[in-house]
Design a protein around this motif. Structure first.
Motif, mmCIF file in Angstrom:
data_model
loop_
_atom_site.group_PDB
_atom_site.id
_atom_site.type_symbol
_atom_site.label_atom_id
_atom_site.label_comp_id
_atom_site.label_asym_id
_atom_site.label_seq_id
_atom_site.Cartn_x
_atom_site.Cartn_y
_atom_site.Cartn_z
ATOM 1 N N ALA A 98 1.067 -1.136 -0.164
ATOM 2 C CA ALA A 98 0.032 -0.117 -0.064
ATOM 3 C C ALA A 98 0.803 1.457 -0.024
ATOM 4 C CB ALA A 98 -0.855 -0.028 1.253
ATOM 5 N N MET A 99 2.134 1.126 0.450
ATOM 6 C CA MET A 99 3.059 2.068 0.399
ATOM 7 C C MET A 99 3.481 2.439 -0.920
ATOM 8 S SD MET A 99 2.744 3.814 3.571
ATOM 9 C CE MET A 99 4.145 4.704 3.503
ATOM 10 N N GLN A 100 3.552 1.915 -1.911
ATOM 11 C CA GLN A 100 4.088 1.759 -3.217
ATOM 12 C C GLN A 100 3.248 2.820 -3.984
ATOM 13 O OE1 GLN A 100 7.058 0.653 -3.849
ATOM 14 N NE2 GLN A 100 7.150 -0.162 -1.875
ATOM 15 N N ASN A 101 3.876 3.325 -4.963
ATOM 16 C CA ASN A 101 2.900 4.352 -5.736
ATOM 17 C C ASN A 101 2.435 4.240 -6.903
ATOM 18 O OD1 ASN A 101 3.983 6.608 -4.005
ATOM 19 N ND2 ASN A 101 5.730 7.273 -5.260
ATOM 20 N N GLY A 102 2.816 2.754 -7.416
ATOM 21 C CA GLY A 102 2.369 2.315 -8.735
ATOM 22 C C GLY A 102 1.930 0.909 -8.640
ATOM 23 N N SER A 103 1.582 0.319 -9.646
ATOM 24 C CA SER A 103 1.202 -1.099 -10.110
ATOM 25 C C SER A 103 2.398 -1.805 -10.696
ATOM 26 C CB SER A 103 0.190 -1.525 -10.870
ATOM 27 O OG SER A 103 0.321 -0.813 -12.181
ATOM 28 N N GLY A 104 3.044 -1.104 -11.236
ATOM 29 C CA GLY A 104 4.238 -1.901 -12.030
ATOM 30 C C GLY A 104 3.896 -2.657 -13.376
ATOM 31 N N THR A 105 2.566 -2.471 -13.723
ATOM 32 C CA THR A 105 2.193 -3.191 -14.928
ATOM 33 C C THR A 105 1.130 -2.363 -15.787
ATOM 34 O OG1 THR A 105 0.018 -3.899 -13.606
ATOM 35 C CG2 THR A 105 1.756 -5.384 -13.475
ATOM 36 N N TYR A 106 1.038 -2.682 -16.903
ATOM 37 C CA TYR A 106 0.131 -2.114 -17.826
ATOM 38 C C TYR A 106 -1.095 -2.724 -17.755
ATOM 39 C CZ TYR A 106 4.641 -0.200 -20.116
ATOM 40 O OH TYR A 106 5.715 0.396 -20.567
ATOM 41 N N ASP A 107 -1.989 -1.760 -17.526
ATOM 42 C CA ASP A 107 -3.441 -2.406 -17.170
ATOM 43 C C ASP A 107 -4.458 -1.723 -18.195
ATOM 44 O OD1 ASP A 107 -2.192 -3.834 -15.034
ATOM 45 O OD2 ASP A 107 -2.782 -1.942 -13.634
ATOM 46 N N GLN A 108 -5.450 -2.229 -18.518
ATOM 47 C CA GLN A 108 -6.396 -1.720 -19.321
ATOM 48 C C GLN A 108 -7.848 -1.406 -18.534
ATOM 49 O OE1 GLN A 108 -5.212 -5.088 -20.254
ATOM 50 N NE2 GLN A 108 -3.310 -3.936 -20.990
ATOM 51 N N PHE A 109 -8.499 -0.555 -18.942
ATOM 52 C CA PHE A 109 -9.851 -0.383 -18.536
ATOM 53 C C PHE A 109 -10.968 0.162 -19.343
ATOM 54 C CE2 PHE A 109 -6.989 3.525 -17.846
ATOM 55 C CZ PHE A 109 -8.150 4.551 -18.261
ATOM 56 N N ILE A 110 -11.924 -0.093 -18.894
ATOM 57 C CA ILE A 110 -13.308 0.280 -19.755
ATOM 58 C C ILE A 110 -14.267 0.989 -18.849
ATOM 59 C CG2 ILE A 110 -13.008 -1.244 -21.669
ATOM 60 C CD1 ILE A 110 -15.087 -3.076 -20.217
ATOM 61 N N PHE A 111 -15.044 2.177 -19.491
ATOM 62 C CA PHE A 111 -16.041 2.496 -18.619
ATOM 63 C C PHE A 111 -17.292 2.933 -19.327
ATOM 64 C CE2 PHE A 111 -12.838 5.673 -19.646
ATOM 65 C CZ PHE A 111 -13.440 6.777 -20.036
ATOM 66 N N LEU A 112 -18.314 3.163 -18.715
ATOM 67 C CA LEU A 112 -19.712 3.877 -19.466
ATOM 68 C C LEU A 112 -20.143 4.548 -18.465
ATOM 69 C CD1 LEU A 112 -21.731 3.494 -21.728
ATOM 70 C CD2 LEU A 112 -22.787 1.652 -20.429
ATOM 71 N N ASN A 113 -20.597 6.004 -19.277
ATOM 72 C CA ASN A 113 -21.182 7.108 -18.415
ATOM 73 C C ASN A 113 -22.302 7.432 -18.934
ATOM 74 O OD1 ASN A 113 -18.469 7.347 -17.020
ATOM 75 N ND2 ASN A 113 -17.958 8.813 -18.147
ATOM 76 N N SER A 114 -23.385 7.943 -18.200
ATOM 77 C CA SER A 114 -24.588 8.444 -18.554
ATOM 78 C C SER A 114 -24.980 9.601 -17.742
ATOM 79 C CB SER A 114 -25.715 7.097 -18.504
ATOM 80 O OG SER A 114 -26.034 6.800 -17.325
ATOM 81 N N LEU A 115 -25.720 10.395 -18.282
ATOM 82 C CA LEU A 115 -26.228 11.710 -17.704
ATOM 83 C C LEU A 115 -27.693 12.078 -18.069
ATOM 84 C CD1 LEU A 115 -25.637 14.135 -15.991
ATOM 85 C CD2 LEU A 115 -24.737 15.355 -17.691
ATOM 86 N N LYS A 116 -28.603 12.282 -17.170
ATOM 87 C CA LYS A 116 -30.026 12.700 -17.385
ATOM 88 C C LYS A 116 -30.281 13.930 -16.828
ATOM 89 C CE LYS A 116 -34.198 11.980 -18.829
ATOM 90 N NZ LYS A 116 -34.567 12.072 -20.443
ATOM 91 N N LYS A 117 -30.752 15.015 -17.451
ATOM 92 C CA LYS A 117 -31.350 16.302 -16.940
ATOM 93 C C LYS A 117 -32.801 16.248 -16.798
ATOM 94 C CE LYS A 117 -29.077 19.760 -18.335
ATOM 95 N NZ LYS A 117 -28.596 20.977 -19.161
ATOM 96 N N TYR A 118 -33.335 16.846 -15.709
ATOM 97 C CA TYR A 118 -34.572 17.068 -15.245
ATOM 98 C C TYR A 118 -34.464 18.505 -14.840
ATOM 99 C CZ TYR A 118 -35.321 12.179 -15.385
ATOM 100 O OH TYR A 118 -35.323 10.792 -16.017
ATOM 101 N N ARG A 119 -34.831 19.624 -15.529
ATOM 102 C CA ARG A 119 -34.736 20.935 -15.207
ATOM 103 C C ARG A 119 -33.197 21.267 -14.309
ATOM 104 N NH1 ARG A 119 -41.043 22.234 -13.841
ATOM 105 N NH2 ARG A 119 -41.841 21.520 -15.746
ATOM 106 N N LYS A 120 -33.473 21.607 -13.021
ATOM 107 C CA LYS A 120 -32.690 21.738 -12.094
ATOM 108 C C LYS A 120 -31.708 20.626 -11.545
ATOM 109 C CE LYS A 120 -33.750 26.677 -10.715
ATOM 110 N NZ LYS A 120 -34.236 27.389 -9.499
ATOM 111 N N THR A 121 -32.324 19.278 -11.839
ATOM 112 C CA THR A 121 -31.716 18.061 -11.353
ATOM 113 C C THR A 121 -31.105 17.402 -12.134
ATOM 114 O OG1 THR A 121 -33.602 17.921 -9.646
ATOM 115 C CG2 THR A 121 -32.310 16.101 -10.153
ATOM 116 N N LYS A 122 -29.932 16.687 -12.136
ATOM 117 C CA LYS A 122 -29.024 15.941 -12.924
ATOM 118 C C LYS A 122 -29.077 14.597 -12.106
ATOM 119 C CE LYS A 122 -26.337 19.528 -15.274
ATOM 120 N NZ LYS A 122 -25.052 19.901 -15.429
ATOM 121 N N LEU A 123 -29.153 13.329 -13.011
ATOM 122 C CA LEU A 123 -28.748 11.991 -12.803
ATOM 123 C C LEU A 123 -27.801 11.566 -13.263
ATOM 124 C CD1 LEU A 123 -32.650 11.028 -12.121
ATOM 125 C CD2 LEU A 123 -30.923 11.492 -10.297
ATOM 126 N N GLY A 124 -26.763 10.852 -12.850
ATOM 127 C CA GLY A 124 -25.645 10.326 -13.454
ATOM 128 C C GLY A 124 -25.351 9.033 -12.987
#
Length: 251
Positions: A98-124
């Motif tokens: 836990a005291m090390q700064n990195g992983s030492g490996t090349y890692d891949q990641f994927i993600f999916l975002n969504s955002l919905k607006k209702y007047r002054k309200t946002k849901l994400g």
């Protein structure tokens, strides 16, 4: 741990946004030896740059009230995995995982975002999955895969100020391999079996968006996270709270 994160985004087209992120962290840990070791306390520290990630965000759908994006990226091992400090066992011993700064490996990641607006309200929402490299790093281990799911909502109280509520779940799988220089009998932080967890956090945020000419396109945010549920593999330190302060500038 104090972490400073730096990032930049650039959109070469209306459908694609490129991002780069890195961080600089300072870590400190106080440990106490067992009865045979005289119950003496000692403190270790580490600091430095962490791993750098490069990713692309692609627009799936965009309308006045709903937006959706998907992304893919790679994490580069720019953070050190050879941080050392003085301990009762050595004047220059390698610190725990836990005291090390990195992983030492090349890692891949994927993600999916969504955002919905209702007047002054946002849901994400966001779903994120990071896959550790197929091979181990130069010290003989690799971190487990990471899955993150977030749901959040915000409400604009006035034109330049909003509040937000965030619930996020994180699951990190167990570590594979071990660093042969770390002796698990010396400390739980050097035992690779004490890696991996599940966390459910609740976050409350405040966001200030400036519209005046003096500080146009500047945004400042504050978010405080408190744990709702925590489950760890083996012996680990639980999380009490986390505070995030962010400054964004767009041009």
């Amino acid at each position: 741990m104090d972490m400073h994160m730096f990032g930049a985004m650039y959109a070469p087209s209306n459908s694609l946004t490129l991002m780069v992120m890195t961080n600089y962290s300072r870590k400190e840990m106080t440990q106490q030896r067992n009865i045979m070791g005289g119950k003496k306390k000692f403190r270790v520290r580490s600091s430095g740059l962490g791993d750098m990630s490069v990713s692309g965000l692609y627009k799936l759908y965009n309308s006045a009230n709903f937006k959706s994006h998907s992304g893919f990226g790679v994490s580069f091992p720019t953070g050190s995995i050879n941080k050392r400090d003085a301990t009762p066992a050595s004047s220059n011993g390698r610190l725990g995982y836990a005291m090390q700064n990195g992983s030492g490996t090349y890692d891949q990641f994927i993600f999916l975002n969504s955002l919905k607006k209702y007047r002054k309200t946002k849901l994400g929402s966001q779903i994120y999955y990071k896959i550790s490299a197929f091979g181990k790093n130069s010290k003989g281990y690799k971190h487990g895969n990471t899955f993150i799911a977030k749901v959040w909502t915000s409400f604009r109280l006035i034109d330049f100020f909003s509040t937000s509520l965030n619930i996020n779940y994180t699951k990190k799988s167990k570590m594979k391999g071990t660093d042969n220089e770390m002796n698990p009998r010396m400390s739980p932080v050097m035992d690779s079996r004490n890696q991996g967890y599940q966390k459910l956090n609740l976050g409350l945020g405040f966001n200030f968006i400036n519209h005046s000419d003096a500080f146009k396109n500047h945004r400042i945010g504050l978010e405080i996270f408190m744990p709702i549920y925590q489950r760890y593999r083996g012996i680990q330190m639980s999380e009490q709270f986390r505070t995030m302060i962010g400054w964004q500038y767009g041009f």
